[in-house]
Design a protein around this motif. Sequence first.
Motif, mmCIF file in Angstrom:
data_model
loop_
_atom_site.group_PDB
_atom_site.id
_atom_site.type_symbol
_atom_site.label_atom_id
_atom_site.label_comp_id
_atom_site.label_asym_id
_atom_site.label_seq_id
_atom_site.Cartn_x
_atom_site.Cartn_y
_atom_site.Cartn_z
ATOM 1 N N LEU A 1 3.064 31.874 60.880
ATOM 2 C CA LEU A 1 3.969 32.182 59.772
ATOM 3 C C LEU A 1 4.043 33.689 59.528
ATOM 4 N N GLN A 2 2.903 34.361 59.687
ATOM 5 C CA GLN A 2 2.895 35.816 59.529
ATOM 6 C C GLN A 2 3.693 36.479 60.649
ATOM 7 N N ALA B 1 -3.565 37.966 53.846
ATOM 8 C CA ALA B 1 -3.846 36.800 54.686
ATOM 9 C C ALA B 1 -3.573 35.498 53.937
ATOM 10 N N LEU B 2 -2.937 34.572 54.627
ATOM 11 C CA LEU B 2 -2.808 33.221 54.094
ATOM 12 C C LEU B 2 -4.131 32.484 54.240
ATOM 13 N N ASP B 3 -4.387 31.549 53.368
ATOM 14 C CA ASP B 3 -5.610 30.750 53.426
ATOM 15 C C ASP B 3 -5.599 29.919 54.706
ATOM 16 N N PRO B 4 -6.560 30.153 55.613
ATOM 17 C CA PRO B 4 -6.568 29.403 56.883
ATOM 18 C C PRO B 4 -6.827 27.913 56.690
ATOM 19 N N ASN C 1 6.823 39.359 47.602
ATOM 20 C CA ASN C 1 6.390 38.008 47.944
ATOM 21 C C ASN C 1 7.503 37.330 48.728
ATOM 22 N N LEU C 2 7.194 36.967 49.961
ATOM 23 C CA LEU C 2 8.156 36.251 50.790
ATOM 24 C C LEU C 2 7.961 34.755 50.635
ATOM 25 N N VAL D 1 5.542 28.101 51.205
ATOM 26 C CA VAL D 1 4.391 28.914 50.802
ATOM 27 C C VAL D 1 4.896 30.319 50.503
ATOM 28 N N TYR D 2 4.080 31.076 49.762
ATOM 29 C CA TYR D 2 4.394 32.474 49.483
ATOM 30 C C TYR D 2 3.432 33.367 50.259
#
Length: 235
Positions: A32-33, A57-60, A86-87, A98-99
């Motif tokens: 996603l990143q 970082a998104l929560d893995p 915030n995307l 998700v943001y």
Amino acid sequence: MSAKSLSVYGLFMVLFSWVLPSFAQNQNVAQLQVDASYWIDQQLSGQMGRYEVQFSALDPRLRLAACQTPVDIEPHGGGELRGRVNLKISCLDQGWFVYLAVDIQRFVPVVVARTALPRGTGLTPQVLMVQEMEVSRVRGDYYTSINSLNGMQLRNRVRAGDVITHVNLMAADAVNKGEQVVISAISSTGSLGVRMAGEALDNGKIGDQIRVRNIQSGRVIRAIVKGRGAVEVRF
């Protein structure tokens, strides 16, 4: 192979065939990143200057159903792509979003003050320069051309190196009462008829209509301010 071995092997294959799809159905969060980075590049690649991006970082541990179509990406609230953004990343076919927080630094050649300038300063190339600046947190619209500030003056004091924005500006008088101006008489077809000397009877900014006295005839006319010391009248 014994009947017992066949039974164990069969059980293993059943479990493996059940576990494997469960992993395959999870969205790759790290991807996603990557998708967001590519999207930002598409949005900013045609714009002036350069940029630097840093993602949070998104929560893995996120467990999202694998998206079967390209994800949809947009800035939350429709804001500009600079500073803290915030995307919102959405998967339309799976119904989740998700943001992703990202810090976007924009480096653009913009108009800045050469030196400290007091309130009321008329803006000219002598007091301004163009310099690359990080503008992600600049308050107000900035300018990339000194010529776009012709006929403007400062609303407030600025320091040397400050970015000039619309917040700092007010229109300056291009014509002052009592000073001599050049009157351009323009025909209805747009061709120049004649130029003559006049005296301004009012102050005026570019675009204002003011009273002007023709010095030769003494006649008072109304003319449009076109620039510093220049007015125009149509006939």
